[in-house]
Design a protein around this motif. Sequence first.
Motif, PDB file in Angstrom:
ATOM      1  N   ALA A  86       0.838  -1.211   0.000  1.00  0.00           N
ATOM      2  CA  ALA A  86       0.000   0.000   0.000  1.00  0.00           C
ATOM      3  C   ALA A  86       0.870   1.257   0.000  1.00  0.00           C
ATOM      4  O   ALA A  86       0.604   2.211  -0.743  1.00  0.00           O
ATOM      5  CB  ALA A  86      -0.941   0.000   1.200  1.00  0.00           C
ATOM      6  N   ALA A  87       1.921   1.254   0.818  1.00  0.00           N
ATOM      7  CA  ALA A  87       2.835   2.400   0.868  1.00  0.00           C
ATOM      8  C   ALA A  87       3.595   2.532  -0.441  1.00  0.00           C
ATOM      9  O   ALA A  87       3.826   3.642  -0.929  1.00  0.00           O
ATOM     10  CB  ALA A  87       3.803   2.245   2.037  1.00  0.00           C
ATOM     11  N   ARG A  88       3.970   1.396  -1.029  1.00  0.00           N
ATOM     12  CA  ARG A  88       4.701   1.445  -2.297  1.00  0.00           C
ATOM     13  C   ARG A  88       3.802   1.993  -3.401  1.00  0.00           C
ATOM     14  O   ARG A  88       4.251   2.797  -4.234  1.00  0.00           O
ATOM     15  CB  ARG A  88       5.227   0.067  -2.684  1.00  0.00           C
ATOM     16  N   ALA A  89       2.546   1.584  -3.421  1.00  0.00           N
ATOM     17  CA  ALA A  89       1.619   2.099  -4.441  1.00  0.00           C
ATOM     18  C   ALA A  89       1.486   3.613  -4.330  1.00  0.00           C
ATOM     19  O   ALA A  89       1.472   4.323  -5.342  1.00  0.00           O
ATOM     20  CB  ALA A  89       0.253   1.421  -4.305  1.00  0.00           C
ATOM     21  N   LYS A  90       1.421   4.124  -3.102  1.00  0.00           N
ATOM     22  CA  LYS A  90       1.323   5.581  -2.913  1.00  0.00           C
ATOM     23  C   LYS A  90       2.583   6.269  -3.428  1.00  0.00           C
ATOM     24  O   LYS A  90       2.516   7.303  -4.085  1.00  0.00           O
ATOM     25  CB  LYS A  90       1.092   5.910  -1.444  1.00  0.00           C
ATOM     26  N   ASP A  91       3.744   5.683  -3.125  1.00  0.00           N
ATOM     27  CA  ASP A  91       4.998   6.254  -3.622  1.00  0.00           C
ATOM     28  C   ASP A  91       5.066   6.189  -5.147  1.00  0.00           C
ATOM     29  O   ASP A  91       5.576   7.108  -5.792  1.00  0.00           O
ATOM     30  CB  ASP A  91       6.203   5.542  -3.006  1.00  0.00           C
ATOM     31  N   GLN A  93       2.573   6.350  -7.144  1.00  0.00           N
ATOM     32  CA  GLN A  93       1.690   7.410  -7.633  1.00  0.00           C
ATOM     33  C   GLN A  93       2.436   8.745  -7.660  1.00  0.00           C
ATOM     34  O   GLN A  93       2.388   9.486  -8.654  1.00  0.00           O
ATOM     35  CB  GLN A  93       0.452   7.498  -6.747  1.00  0.00           C
ATOM     36  N   VAL A  94       3.134   9.060  -6.575  1.00  0.00           N
ATOM     37  CA  VAL A  94       3.912  10.302  -6.508  1.00  0.00           C
ATOM     38  C   VAL A  94       5.031  10.291  -7.546  1.00  0.00           C
ATOM     39  O   VAL A  94       5.269  11.291  -8.238  1.00  0.00           O
ATOM     40  CB  VAL A  94       4.471  10.526  -5.086  1.00  0.00           C
ATOM     41  N   GLN A 142      -0.517  15.623  -2.650  1.00  0.00           N
ATOM     42  CA  GLN A 142       0.098  14.395  -2.141  1.00  0.00           C
ATOM     43  C   GLN A 142       1.195  14.677  -1.124  1.00  0.00           C
ATOM     44  O   GLN A 142       1.422  13.888  -0.206  1.00  0.00           O
ATOM     45  CB  GLN A 142       0.702  13.580  -3.301  1.00  0.00           C
ATOM     46  N   SER A 146       4.179  15.168   3.755  1.00  0.00           N
ATOM     47  CA  SER A 146       5.317  14.278   3.523  1.00  0.00           C
ATOM     48  C   SER A 146       6.576  14.748   4.247  1.00  0.00           C
ATOM     49  O   SER A 146       6.986  15.888   4.118  1.00  0.00           O
ATOM     50  CB  SER A 146       5.618  14.195   2.024  1.00  0.00           C
ATOM     51  N   SER A 153       9.760  11.135  -2.740  1.00  0.00           N
ATOM     52  CA  SER A 153       9.975  12.499  -2.245  1.00  0.00           C
ATOM     53  C   SER A 153      11.205  13.128  -2.893  1.00  0.00           C
ATOM     54  O   SER A 153      11.220  14.320  -3.185  1.00  0.00           O
ATOM     55  CB  SER A 153      10.079  12.510  -0.715  1.00  0.00           C
TER      56      SER A 153
END
Length: 198
Positions: A86-91, A93-94, A142, A146, A153
């Motif tokens: 889940a965290a990787r998918a968010k990253d 996306q960014v 997003q 952060s 990032s």
Amino acid sequence: MKLIGMLDSPYVRRVAISLELYGIDFVHEPLSVFRTFDEFARINPVVKAPTLVLDDGTVLMDSSLILDYLEALAPADKKLLPQPLAARAKDMQVLGLALAACEKSVQIVYEHNLRPAEKLHAPWLERVSGQLLAAYALLDKQLADSEALTQASITAAVAWSFSQFTVATVVKADAFPNLKRHAERLEQHPAFKRYPIE
């Protein structure tokens, strides 16, 4: 390892900063795909920046592919991508938004610097500029909270700094306060200072 390419490329810069954060020793050879084309071509006939030459002579190109390889090499405490899906998918996306912003900024730069003024295509520039601003509007949301130093990032900050360096008339800094604050904070990191836009 040898990293080939100029730091005025956001793609080269994100790899240089990442190599530093991974703790990998490398030599940076600032060759230009324009001014030193022939010299670059002797290392990589495709003349694509960044190019990374591994210790065994293997030549890698494309910043995302290079970083995928480096991430696989990195020990757990140096990895720049989160492991939970889940965290990787968010990253991811960014990262996608940041890389789109890089691409659209480069297209605007090339349109103005490589095409004769009388052949500038205004509808194309308007479309690309709209895509660029859309990417930054989404990134600004997003990155509101952060603080982590991840590949996402890093790439967002590198993309923003590149756009401010090249197309600040298109990307008004005050319209994206979270992104501006995020990039200003990361630009103070030693790895960013070691590999500034040149």
